[in-house]
Design an enzyme around this catalytic site. Structure first.
Site, short mmCIF file in Angstrom:
data_model
loop_
_atom_site.label_atom_id
_atom_site.label_comp_id
_atom_site.label_asym_id
_atom_site.label_seq_id
_atom_site.Cartn_x
_atom_site.Cartn_y
_atom_site.Cartn_z
N THR A 55 0.86 -1.19 0.00
CA THR A 55 0.00 0.00 0.00
C THR A 55 0.89 1.23 0.00
OG1 THR A 55 -1.79 -1.15 1.16
CG2 THR A 55 -1.80 1.26 1.25
N ILE A 59 4.87 -1.13 3.00
CA ILE A 59 4.60 0.29 2.77
C ILE A 59 5.40 0.73 1.54
CG2 ILE A 59 4.93 2.62 3.67
CD1 ILE A 59 2.64 1.14 5.02
N LYS A 60 4.68 1.22 0.53
CA LYS A 60 5.35 1.65 -0.70
C LYS A 60 5.74 3.13 -0.60
CE LYS A 60 4.15 0.24 -4.84
NZ LYS A 60 3.31 -0.03 -6.05
N LEU A 61 6.98 3.37 -0.95
CA LEU A 61 7.53 4.73 -0.95
C LEU A 61 8.30 4.95 -2.24
CD1 LEU A 61 8.98 4.42 2.62
CD2 LEU A 61 7.24 6.10 2.05
#
Length: 318
Positions: free
Chosen positions: A95, A131-133
């Site tokens: 996400t 966690i997408k960054l």
């Protein structure tokens, strides 16, 4: 003989690059990835209406400010879709943090904590979340801190070796180098066509994979953003590949034999000292393709996030 997709699953973890639950059910990937563009697309699927309604009602209960409600509804919707996907895939969901925070380390960390909290409230442990960054210097630094807290990250919009090296040195769990978008840039820049084995995106991921294995980095390499099945076949053996529904269908309907192309080295040698911020920025700046594609990717994700927020704002006003 098993179809090409089934053959792939025996050597590479297949991840669905979609928010479409029906497509995920059909192809049975291990994990799934989403991004603002995919969330926007998923939000227009009629079967997801109840997820939007839930996000709207929750946001209204959290704040009287319409701006805060819009932000909260967007976060809650992304998590709601992730929760539904996790009912199907046995592994993880990625996400994404708001692309507008791509140059804001503290803001990215705060948003990551919020997403993890929302998943926890929905009964999902952080061990099932990535966690997408964006792979900016600030994004990589945010990921380093999150990893130290036990929150695993997926560094996306990765187009250069400098980004990949910095991610590994930061102890990032997983990277998503973008194969197809690299090809797009080179085709436009040179006017040439490339065979799958010469594809600049394939060459880039192969270089990154070999560097990681040669130096003993544990960061997972997950090739992303494919334009054709030829690229995918040339990366057989990569740790993971995240593939959209159309190409998953092509692979499922194909009988092409899969031969492993990426093989980890048996000898591990020490890596060079970690890149400093100045070194990273210089090396990244030396790659015009990476500079252009990262900036474009951030802008486009931000545009789609904005479109989603317009839709949510209209629903909040009802």
């Amino acid at each position: 003989m098993p179809n090409t997709l089934e053959q792939f699953k025996s050597i590479t973890t297949i991840v669905a690059d979609t928010g479409d639950i029906e497509a995920i059910k059909r192809y049975q990937p291990e994990d799934a990835t989403t991004n603002p563009s995919l969330i926007l697309k998923a939000a227009q699927i009629p079967d997801y209406a109840h997820l939007i309604e839930n996000a709207i009602e929750w946001a209204k209960s959290q704040s009287d400010s319409i701006e805060q409600q819009v932000e909260d509804a967007g976060d809650k919707l992304a998590v709601n879709i992730g929760v539904e996907i996790l009912k199907i895939v046995p592994g993880r969901i990625s996400t994404e943090v708001d692309a507008r925070l791509s140059f804001d380390k503290a803001g990215s960390i705060t948003k990551a904590h919020k997403l993890i909290k929302l998943y926890k409230e929905a009964g999902i442990d952080k061990s099932r979340i990535l966690i997408k960054l964006a792979s900016t210097w600030e994004g990589i630094c945010a990921a380093k801190e999150l990893e130290q807290e036990g929150i695993n990250c997926n560094l996306t919009l990765l187009f250069s070796f400098a980004q990949a090296r910095a991610c590994a040195e930061a102890g990032v769990y997983l990277i998503s180098p973008f194969v197809g978008r690299i090809l797009d840039w080179y085709k436009k820049d040179t006017g040439l066509e490339y065979s799958s084995v010469e594809d600049p995106g394939v060459v880039s991921v192969t270089e990154i994979y070999n560097y990681y294995k040669r130096h003993g980095f544990n960061t997972v390499v997950m090739g992303a953003s494919f334009r054709n099945t030829g690229e995918i076949i040339e990366l057989a053996g990569c740790d993971r590949l995240t593939i959209g529904p159309a190409l998953l269908e092509e692979l499922a309907n194909s009988q092409t034999e899969v031969v492993r192309k990426l093989i980890p080295t048996e000898t591990v040698v020490d890596a060079a000292d970690p890149l400093t911020e100045a070194q990273f920025r210089w090396e990244f700046n030396e790659d015009p393709m990476a500079v252009e594609k990262l900036a474009e990717g951030i802008r486009n994700f931000a545009i789609d996030q904005g479109k989603l927020e317009v839709m949510l704002k209209e629903k909040l006003a009802c």
